[in-house]
Write a protein that holds these residues in place. Sequence first.
Motif, mmCIF file in Angstrom:
data_model
loop_
_atom_site.group_PDB
_atom_site.id
_atom_site.type_symbol
_atom_site.label_atom_id
_atom_site.label_comp_id
_atom_site.label_asym_id
_atom_site.label_seq_id
_atom_site.Cartn_x
_atom_site.Cartn_y
_atom_site.Cartn_z
ATOM 1 N N GLY A 164 -17.656 -30.126 -6.039
ATOM 2 C CA GLY A 164 -18.373 -31.449 -5.524
ATOM 3 C C GLY A 164 -17.513 -32.117 -6.277
ATOM 4 O O GLY A 164 -16.570 -33.183 -5.044
ATOM 5 N N ILE A 165 -17.097 -32.398 -7.311
ATOM 6 C CA ILE A 165 -15.923 -33.544 -7.923
ATOM 7 C C ILE A 165 -14.755 -33.168 -7.552
ATOM 8 O O ILE A 165 -13.695 -34.368 -6.429
ATOM 9 C CB ILE A 165 -16.405 -33.061 -9.252
ATOM 10 C CG1 ILE A 165 -17.137 -33.999 -9.985
ATOM 11 C CG2 ILE A 165 -15.231 -33.972 -10.292
ATOM 12 C CD1 ILE A 165 -17.151 -33.388 -11.465
ATOM 13 N N ALA A 166 -13.811 -31.821 -7.274
ATOM 14 C CA ALA A 166 -12.882 -31.942 -6.632
ATOM 15 C C ALA A 166 -12.848 -32.413 -5.008
ATOM 16 O O ALA A 166 -11.860 -32.813 -5.002
ATOM 17 C CB ALA A 166 -12.287 -30.306 -6.363
ATOM 18 N N ARG A 167 -13.916 -31.917 -4.437
ATOM 19 C CA ARG A 167 -14.011 -32.251 -2.985
ATOM 20 C C ARG A 167 -13.852 -33.383 -2.327
ATOM 21 O O ARG A 167 -13.094 -34.689 -2.083
ATOM 22 C CB ARG A 167 -15.287 -31.948 -2.128
ATOM 23 C CG ARG A 167 -15.729 -32.130 -0.670
ATOM 24 C CD ARG A 167 -17.275 -32.648 -0.957
ATOM 25 N NE ARG A 167 -18.636 -32.086 -0.927
ATOM 26 C CZ ARG A 167 -18.872 -31.683 -0.981
ATOM 27 N NH1 ARG A 167 -19.138 -31.014 0.430
ATOM 28 N NH2 ARG A 167 -20.422 -32.031 -1.210
ATOM 29 N N ALA A 168 -14.449 -34.371 -3.722
ATOM 30 C CA ALA A 168 -14.568 -36.328 -3.873
ATOM 31 C C ALA A 168 -13.243 -37.074 -4.103
ATOM 32 O O ALA A 168 -12.922 -36.949 -3.565
ATOM 33 C CB ALA A 168 -15.669 -36.410 -5.261
ATOM 34 N N LEU A 169 -12.154 -36.156 -4.948
ATOM 35 C CA LEU A 169 -11.370 -36.195 -5.944
ATOM 36 C C LEU A 169 -10.423 -35.977 -4.670
ATOM 37 O O LEU A 169 -9.343 -36.275 -4.311
ATOM 38 C CB LEU A 169 -10.772 -35.606 -7.027
ATOM 39 C CG LEU A 169 -11.744 -35.889 -7.950
ATOM 40 C CD1 LEU A 169 -10.957 -34.483 -9.271
ATOM 41 C CD2 LEU A 169 -11.093 -37.052 -8.533
ATOM 42 N N ALA A 170 -10.555 -34.927 -3.199
ATOM 43 C CA ALA A 170 -9.312 -34.471 -3.011
ATOM 44 C C ALA A 170 -8.998 -35.330 -1.552
ATOM 45 O O ALA A 170 -7.846 -35.461 -1.453
ATOM 46 C CB ALA A 170 -9.986 -33.833 -1.491
#
Length: 323
Positions: A164-170
């Motif tokens: 979820g964090i990686a998705r937000a950072l994408a």
Amino acid sequence: MSKENKEVLLHVDHMKKYFSIRNKGILKAVDDVSFDIYKGETLGLVGESGCGKTTCGRTVLGLYPITEGTVEYEGKDVTKLQKNDEKWFKKRAQMIFQDPYASLNPRMTVGDIIAEGMENFGLYKDPEERKARIHELLQIVGLNKEHASRFPHEFSGGQRQRIGIARALAVDPEFIVCDEPISALDVSIQAQVVNLLVKLQRELGLTYLFIAHDLSMVKHISDRVGVMYMGHIVELASSKELYANPQHPYTKALLSAIPIPNPEKEKNKVVLPLEGEVGSPINCGPGCRFASRCKHATEKCKNETPELKEVSEGHYMACHLFS
Ligand code: SF4
């Protein structure tokens, strides 16, 4: 650093979010809330479940249309953006959701979940470049590139929150609303996710609105903390000041219930009880919403809503005891 030296990234002014409840009336989930978030800081927002903190975060991001008030991001009122500008804000401001089980599409691979935002914003169009960025993001959040081809159900709760964090950072955001990002996780995993968020903030210069009901974790991550009660912010101060010198009767009661990791001190501590009827945020009129549970309540408290005022440098209170 004094507040004069800080750059305001987000300015929320008299924000209200009301919901119409069929046959019941108007639920005043967020009722006249104002605060600033400075660039590079973490503002924690705490309070019991149902106090309006998640609605506050969602309204700031435009996921709920605002009822009244303004939200300015870098000086632009984002509640009135046209289509093109809406994209400008959405790319900068992202959200990490509370439930890492429900917030990831079970039919998509991790790589596709992370790529979705890139697709929406036309980033990393070259397939090789996009793949490399997905692998890089997985590594940044403590996973590895082999995870890109797997599905969410193959991961633990903590790993899913990392996805979820990686998705937000994408989409390379500047500001992230972290909506109770650790409350669905095992205690042993919570600190790992919080430490990851702290590391990412330091390395990427991120600004957070960190929503939580666990006051000890909020203390660890936040520069300043706002306490919410039934749609109002009742106290706001630096994390250090709020935890050392709470003033509002509700904040005092909340903090007195935090367990102390020292058996002797824990045995002798005085817990201030939160007694009395919890009022309803539906169709509520003026007056302090905490009055039914406050031992200091007077007639004035029942009839006049206390405004949030600065009582000492950087320490704001909404209580008639201080007006
Ligand atoms: Fe208590 Fe009145 Fe202060 Fe509300 S305004 S917290 S009722 S003293």
